[in-house]
Enzyme design. Structure first.
Site, mmCIF file in Angstrom:
data_model
loop_
_atom_site.group_PDB
_atom_site.id
_atom_site.type_symbol
_atom_site.label_atom_id
_atom_site.label_comp_id
_atom_site.label_asym_id
_atom_site.label_seq_id
_atom_site.Cartn_x
_atom_site.Cartn_y
_atom_site.Cartn_z
ATOM 1 N N HIS A 124 -11.943 -0.294 0.424
ATOM 2 C CA HIS A 124 -13.139 0.438 0.853
ATOM 3 C C HIS A 124 -14.009 0.661 -0.385
ATOM 4 O O HIS A 124 -13.497 0.788 -1.502
ATOM 5 C CB HIS A 124 -12.664 1.776 1.434
ATOM 6 C CG HIS A 124 -13.728 2.627 2.047
ATOM 7 N ND1 HIS A 124 -14.581 3.406 1.295
ATOM 8 C CD2 HIS A 124 -14.058 2.846 3.341
ATOM 9 C CE1 HIS A 124 -15.377 4.066 2.101
ATOM 10 N NE2 HIS A 124 -15.099 3.743 3.351
ATOM 11 N N ASP A 201 -4.875 4.739 -1.783
ATOM 12 C CA ASP A 201 -5.888 5.272 -0.883
ATOM 13 C C ASP A 201 -5.255 5.369 0.504
ATOM 14 O O ASP A 201 -5.094 4.361 1.198
ATOM 15 C CB ASP A 201 -7.096 4.323 -0.888
ATOM 16 C CG ASP A 201 -8.148 4.728 0.132
ATOM 17 O OD1 ASP A 201 -7.890 5.632 0.954
ATOM 18 O OD2 ASP A 201 -9.242 4.121 0.102
ATOM 19 N N GLN A 204 -6.443 5.799 5.626
ATOM 20 C CA GLN A 204 -6.114 5.255 6.950
ATOM 21 C C GLN A 204 -4.657 5.430 7.337
ATOM 22 O O GLN A 204 -4.306 5.244 8.498
ATOM 23 C CB GLN A 204 -6.479 3.762 7.015
ATOM 24 C CG GLN A 204 -7.959 3.501 6.943
ATOM 25 C CD GLN A 204 -8.740 4.153 8.083
ATOM 26 O OE1 GLN A 204 -8.182 4.468 9.137
ATOM 27 N NE2 GLN A 204 -10.015 4.394 7.865
ATOM 28 N N LYS A 227 -10.020 12.527 9.140
ATOM 29 C CA LYS A 227 -9.403 11.375 9.812
ATOM 30 C C LYS A 227 -8.015 11.742 10.341
ATOM 31 O O LYS A 227 -7.304 10.898 10.861
ATOM 32 C CB LYS A 227 -9.267 10.217 8.833
ATOM 33 C CG LYS A 227 -10.610 9.635 8.373
ATOM 34 C CD LYS A 227 -10.378 8.471 7.432
ATOM 35 C CE LYS A 227 -11.585 8.075 6.653
ATOM 36 N NZ LYS A 227 -12.500 7.184 7.363
ATOM 37 N N CYS A 365 -17.932 -0.347 5.086
ATOM 38 C CA CYS A 365 -17.836 0.036 3.660
ATOM 39 C C CYS A 365 -16.844 -0.870 2.933
ATOM 40 O O CYS A 365 -16.051 -0.415 2.103
ATOM 41 C CB CYS A 365 -17.447 1.491 3.478
ATOM 42 S SG CYS A 365 -18.637 2.621 4.195
#
Ligand code: PMP
Length: 407
Positions: A124, A201, A204, A227, A365
């Site tokens: 991202h 990261d 997600q 999220k 993104c």
């Protein structure tokens, strides 16, 4: 709650019950942001209505109670990620700010001219641009671990790329386009052997599968509350104690200092060193309710539910003529990016919206990844705890209608 009583789960999300006269929402954009359960909305509203106070500043009872609740969420977050110590949890505005914190604090103090930050081809922008800015400032460069056509990292390239110049490896746990779940523990093991620190990261992954930062072996793990069924404006930076301890502050202000003079200031220990200013108090408290909610369901159940939906959706989407899915890694998460021959993704998204179906359309993104995939944009359907096969059936039916209109 039983292993997975989907109707009971859905009943807890007011957005899914439909506003009066409004069409039922088919929400397939959980990778962008999740809907919120009533417990999260109530936790935040009740705090404002009954218990509001600032944290770590007041001598009065309301402030002390708010501080205790705020710190209680830090402990929940520690437990959620299985961090070793509670002071390894820093509250940030979200994933983006957490990466920028690490890039600006750790990155600027460690990276020198000629050094490298290794990212992957599926990152991202948050995990590219934050590093690029610091690299440009200090004369370091970004290098990129490639992916194969199934959307998996080419691990055979990793050791060659892990030269002694690489000081940081920054990679997604789960791709927000391909759904690929990366073998983070393996990457971290090899990166550490080469002398680099590892940032994962988890934007997600955090709400969709069990996460254990000790098992992953990473130095940093970042994620966003919005999220994860929680409020927007808050997220987590997990940092391994020894690494955080050695990092300088990146923002100055109230509550991150021990003493301040015009000539010299001394700083708090982590996590407070990295939490300058009044934090998003009510959002953190709402986030605590979201962590309890996800843990109440059980992330292993959640992952199984979303894998089932992904398999079902992959099969059904292939019924749509000309539809091409990006990313076929085994065990991929609930994210399906696709295009349909001869149809612009924006047209597809707009026509689905007219049918009450919310999908994401664009580059997500991840422009470098789009370039690698050979497209400018895709449609993306993504699932959450409340998603159902009926949502997928509605999507497939909607796509047939879209084809009827556009072809
Ligand atoms: N990384 C990944 C993989 C993401 O999917 C996102 C959100 N789309 C981000 C980072 C940025 O998260 P946020 O906007 O919550 O800071």
């Amino acid at each position: 709650m039983s292993a997975f009583d989907i109707e009971r789960v859905r009943a807890q999300f007011p957005m899914l019950s439909g506003r009066e006269g409004a069409r039922k929402l088919v929400f397939l954009d959980s990778a962008a942001t999740s809907l919120k359960p009533r417990v999260v909305i109530d936790a935040e509203a009740d705090f404002y209505a009954r218990d509001y106070g600032t944290v770590r500043r007041g001598i009065y009872g309301l402030s002390q109670a708010a501080t205790a609740r705020y710190e209680g969420v830090r402990e929940k977050a520690r437990s959620f990620l299985n961090a070793r110590e509670v002071n390894e949890i820093v509250f940030t505005r979200g994933t983006t700010e957490a990466i920028n914190l690490v890039a600006n604090s750790f990155g600027r103090s460690v990276l020198k001219s000629g050094d490298e930050v290794l990212v992957t081809a599926m990152e991202h922008h948050a995990n590219i641009v934050s590093w690029q800015l610091v690299c440009k400032a200090v004369g370091a460069t970004l290098s990129v671990l490639p992916i194969d056509d199934s959307g998996q990292l080419v691990l055979a390239e990793l050791d060659r790329l892990l030269s002694p110049r690489v000081k940081v490896v920054a990679l997604a746990h789960m791709s927000n386009v391909l759904g690929t779940v990366n073998p983070v523990a393996e990457v971290a093991r090899r990166a550490h052997a080469a002398g680099a620190v590892v940032l994962v990261d988890g934007a997600q992954s955090a709400a969709h599968m069990p996460v254990d930062v000790q098992e992953l072996g990473c130095d940093f793990f970042v994620c966003s509350s919005h999220k994860m069924c929680g409020p927007s404006g808050v997220g987590i930076l997990y940092g391994r104690h020894e690494v955080l301890e050695a990092m300088p502050p990146w923002q100055g202000g109230g509550d991150m200092i021990v003493t301040v003079g015009f000539d010299e200031t001394t700083f708090e220990a982590p996590p407070y060193r990295f939490e300058a200013g009044t934090p998003p108090i009510a959002q953190v408290i709402g986030f605590g309710a979201a962590l309890d909610f996800l843990d109440g369901i059980g992330r292993e159940h959640l992952a199984a539910h979303e894998h089932g939906l992904t398999d079902y959706a992959t099969g059904r989407l292939h019924e749509v003529p000309g539809l091409r899915v990006f990313g076929s890694a085994p065990g991929k998460g609930g994210i399906i990016a696709f295009v349909i021959d001869g149809m612009a993704p924006y047209d597809i998204g707009t026509l689905l919206d007219e049918q009450g179906i919310a999908v994401r359309v664009g580059h997500h993104c991840a422009q470098p990844l789009m370039k690698r995939l050979g497209v400018a944009s895709t449609v993306r359907a993504s699932f959450g705890v409340y998603s159902t096969r009926a949502d997928i059936d509605a999507l497939v039916e909607g796509l047939h209608k879209v084809r009827g209109i556009l072809s």
